[in-house]
Design a protein around this motif. Structure first.
Motif, PDB file in Angstrom:
ATOM      1  N   TRP A 148     -11.759  10.179   1.293  1.00  0.00           N
ATOM      2  CA  TRP A 148     -11.149   8.931   0.814  1.00  0.00           C
ATOM      3  C   TRP A 148     -11.835   7.707   1.419  1.00  0.00           C
ATOM      4  O   TRP A 148     -11.983   6.670   0.756  1.00  0.00           O
ATOM      5  CB  TRP A 148      -9.659   8.924   1.148  1.00  0.00           C
ATOM      6  N   LEU A 162      -0.812   9.360  -2.430  1.00  0.00           N
ATOM      7  CA  LEU A 162      -1.916  10.053  -3.105  1.00  0.00           C
ATOM      8  C   LEU A 162      -2.980  10.481  -2.099  1.00  0.00           C
ATOM      9  O   LEU A 162      -3.623  11.527  -2.263  1.00  0.00           O
ATOM     10  CB  LEU A 162      -2.540   9.135  -4.159  1.00  0.00           C
ATOM     11  N   THR A 164      -7.220   0.748   0.874  1.00  0.00           N
ATOM     12  CA  THR A 164      -7.335   2.199   0.793  1.00  0.00           C
ATOM     13  C   THR A 164      -8.147   2.752   1.965  1.00  0.00           C
ATOM     14  O   THR A 164      -7.811   3.795   2.536  1.00  0.00           O
ATOM     15  CB  THR A 164      -7.989   2.602  -0.545  1.00  0.00           C
ATOM     16  N   LEU A 169       2.693   2.088  -2.204  1.00  0.00           N
ATOM     17  CA  LEU A 169       2.791   2.538  -3.588  1.00  0.00           C
ATOM     18  C   LEU A 169       1.779   3.633  -3.910  1.00  0.00           C
ATOM     19  O   LEU A 169       2.052   4.509  -4.730  1.00  0.00           O
ATOM     20  CB  LEU A 169       2.597   1.353  -4.543  1.00  0.00           C
ATOM     21  N   TRP A 170       0.585   3.572  -3.291  1.00  0.00           N
ATOM     22  CA  TRP A 170      -0.422   4.589  -3.590  1.00  0.00           C
ATOM     23  C   TRP A 170      -0.834   5.429  -2.365  1.00  0.00           C
ATOM     24  O   TRP A 170      -1.599   6.374  -2.496  1.00  0.00           O
ATOM     25  CB  TRP A 170      -1.656   3.961  -4.241  1.00  0.00           C
ATOM     26  N   ALA A 212       5.614  11.153  -4.725  1.00  0.00           N
ATOM     27  CA  ALA A 212       5.749   9.697  -4.659  1.00  0.00           C
ATOM     28  C   ALA A 212       6.759   9.253  -3.612  1.00  0.00           C
ATOM     29  O   ALA A 212       6.527   8.282  -2.886  1.00  0.00           O
ATOM     30  CB  ALA A 212       6.151   9.154  -6.039  1.00  0.00           C
ATOM     31  N   PHE A 217      -7.799  -3.919  -2.939  1.00  0.00           N
ATOM     32  CA  PHE A 217      -7.277  -2.555  -3.117  1.00  0.00           C
ATOM     33  C   PHE A 217      -8.106  -1.534  -2.352  1.00  0.00           C
ATOM     34  O   PHE A 217      -7.562  -0.692  -1.618  1.00  0.00           O
ATOM     35  CB  PHE A 217      -7.256  -2.205  -4.609  1.00  0.00           C
ATOM     36  N   VAL A 256      -9.650   2.929 -12.020  1.00  0.00           N
ATOM     37  CA  VAL A 256      -8.886   1.940 -11.247  1.00  0.00           C
ATOM     38  C   VAL A 256      -9.149   0.523 -11.758  1.00  0.00           C
ATOM     39  O   VAL A 256      -8.227  -0.289 -11.887  1.00  0.00           O
ATOM     40  CB  VAL A 256      -9.225   2.057  -9.746  1.00  0.00           C
ATOM     41  N   LYS A 307       0.799  -1.221   0.000  1.00  0.00           N
ATOM     42  CA  LYS A 307       0.000   0.000   0.000  1.00  0.00           C
ATOM     43  C   LYS A 307       0.832   1.272   0.000  1.00  0.00           C
ATOM     44  O   LYS A 307       0.313   2.355  -0.292  1.00  0.00           O
ATOM     45  CB  LYS A 307      -0.948   0.000   1.203  1.00  0.00           C
ATOM     46  N   THR A 334      -6.299  -1.794 -13.316  1.00  0.00           N
ATOM     47  CA  THR A 334      -6.024  -3.095 -12.696  1.00  0.00           C
ATOM     48  C   THR A 334      -6.109  -4.220 -13.724  1.00  0.00           C
ATOM     49  O   THR A 334      -5.262  -5.129 -13.750  1.00  0.00           O
ATOM     50  CB  THR A 334      -7.011  -3.360 -11.550  1.00  0.00           C
TER      51      THR A 334
END
Length: 510
Positions: A97, A78, A137, A74-75, A298, A133, A236, A72, A240
């Motif tokens: 979110w 954001l 999130t 990786l995103w 990032a 995912f 998304v 997680k 994916t």
């Protein structure tokens, strides 16, 4: 030990704070909403595929979906940088979110219900990945919000306990409830039922007050947020599907099939970013606040972690990757061992549905309470000890006659230790992060904490085949205790602050 004091965050309008029991109720509900989907893309999904005659080797590949939460980081940046249109304007970044993630969880589970025949394993895998995912999130956003609202050790204890109570209760509800529904009404109804239950926090969040002083425009913000969410969910899903198609094509081209052992390659790829940051530590420590490497969307949050802790970051990463090792190793093989000893599914179900839930709640509650009163170093040691005892309980069970009371004792020790250590660990990780990058850094730490254990757990079956169940759980118990020697060094770790030079002295030479 890192300084427990963090940047104070004043209560936000319409948002519960530490002195308000609404905070515990809300985080209990958010934990419940995050815990329900987990079994639906892991244990329940494997049973569903098995019922449809899917080969054991293919089931092993579906188990890799559980690795997604470890990635997680990786995103996660954001979620710290961007708002969800509509939702973010009225309810704030974190709640926005969470609301998007809940829509993602609901639609993914409805899609899994729609494809419950598993006629196409590729489609089943796509929706399982999407469910994992969006569940992850939700956890990222909820954890970041928790750290921002409750920044101190005293505040974290009760909120973490409430969150884990909800999460573990949901896992029991999904593990038993979904199977009961599936047994009577089919897999489609099972997934639909859990989808509805997991969606419960959404209307509650919608009903909460605005995050600002102006509370008008709720309907417009909701409509805008839903439209934006539909677009984001579609993007998304398409991304994916595309990534999955490319990955499968590359695997086929490389000759990787169901019998291939890809664990070493996955582990190596996952470790590369962290090895690279460790190698770049001297440059990171010298980087000023406006350096591109520290302001990057990032990389910035993760560079900040290494900038604040320096070479001690390597010690912290080693510690977090070991602390829950024993529990993760034991998780996947405890039920097969109990079944192999001669216990029936009904006996196992009763132990899981009553004893496990009660013991886990007590463990989480006690850990969350004591962490507000005792030094963190002592709590980490006690958590490791009780987690190790829980694993040793299975060694004891393997040498006892088959009796349901014996199973209850072993289950109680295991779940109490798991809950106690889990509550302490969550609070500790929460205190390590910089509140300015709460979502990304907490995601990084928790993902890294479970990456190595989950990869090694995949080889647990082969290990048991060589040494037997009792010795395997003896090793997993020792793995829990292996974190204790790190604790004295951790007590000397202190986070560097902005304006403090690399040598740890203040700019005026003090």
């Amino acid at each position: 030990m890192p300084d427990a004091a963090a940047i104070a965050v004043p209560p936000l309008p319409g948002v519960p704070h530490a002195t308000d029991r609404r905070g515990m109720l809300l985080y209990g509900l958010l934990g419940f909403a995050a815990g329900l989907p987990f079994y639906m893309f892991s244990t329940v999904l494997v049973l569903r595929l098995q019922a449809h005659g899917v080969a054991l080797t293919v089931l092993g590949f579906f188990a890799w979906v559980q690795l997604l939460p470890t990635l997680k980081f990786l995103w996660a940046p954001l979620l710290d940088r961007y708002d969800i249109p509509g939702f973010g304007r009225f309810w704030g970044k974190r709640r926005g979110w969470i609301m998007l993630a809940q829509l993602g969880i609901f639609t993914a589970m409805v899609a899994m219900a729609w494809t419950s025949s598993d006629a196409s394993l590729g489609v089943t895998a796509l929706f399982a990945v999407l469910l994992a995912f969006w569940t992850t999130t939700l956890e990222i956003a909820a954890d970041a919000w928790r750290i921002e609202l409750y920044p101190t050790q005293d505040e974290q204890g009760p909120i973490v306990a409430a969150n884990l109570w909800g999460y573990r209760s949901a896992m029991v509800a999904a593990g038993s409830g979904a199977l009961l529904i599936a047994d009577s009404g089919g897999w489609a109804f099972a997934y639909l039922g859990i989808a509805v239950a997991a969606f419960l926090p959404f209307p509650i969040l919608v009903a909460m007050r605005s995050h600002g002083s102006e509370g008008s425009g709720r309907g417009g913000a909701l409509a805008t947020g839903v439209i934006a969410s539909v677009v984001i969910l579609g993007i998304v899903a398409a991304a994916t599907a595309a990534i999955g198609w490319v990955a499968l094509s590359l695997a086929a081209h490389a000759g990787i099939d169901a019998k291939s052992n890809v664990t070493p390659w996955v582990l190596g790829l996952c470790m590369l970013p962290f090895v690279a940051m460790a190698a770049a530590l001297p440059r990171i420590r010298r980087a000023p606040a406006d350096a591109p490497i520290r302001t990057s969307v990032a990389l910035g949050p993760y560079v900040d972690f290494f900038w604040r802790y320096g070479f001690a970051a390597i010690l912290l990463m080693a510690f977090v990757s070991i602390y829950r090792m024993g529990d993760v190793l034991a998780l996947n093989l405890s039920k097969p061992m109990i079944k192999a000893l001669g216990y029936s599914l009904s006996q196992i179900g009763r132990a899981d549905g009553v004893v496990a839930l009660f013991s886990s709640i007590v463990g989480v509650g006690l850990g969350g309470w004591l962490v507000t009163r005792w030094p963190m170093s002592w709590m980490l040691v006690i958590g490791a000890v009780v987690a190790g005892i829980g694993n040793f309980g299975f060694v004891w069970l393997a040498h006892q006659p088959v009796a349901e009371s014996m199973l209850y004792v072993a289950t109680a020790f295991d779940q109490f230790g798991n809950g106690f250590a889990g509550a302490v660990f969550v609070v500790y990780l929460s205190l390590l992060v910089n509140p300015r990058h709460a979502g990304a850094q907490y995601a990084f730490l928790t993902g890294f904490a479970f990456l190595l254990p989950r990869l090694l757990a995949g080889a647990g079956g082969a290990i048991v085949g060589v040494i037997g169940y009792d010795k395997f759980f003896l090793i997993s118990g020792v793995a829990s205790l292996a974190a204790i020697p790190f604790v004295p060094a951790l007590t000397r770790v202190r986070a560097r602050t902005d304006g403090e030079p690399e040598d740890g002295k203040s700019e005026d030479g003090a």
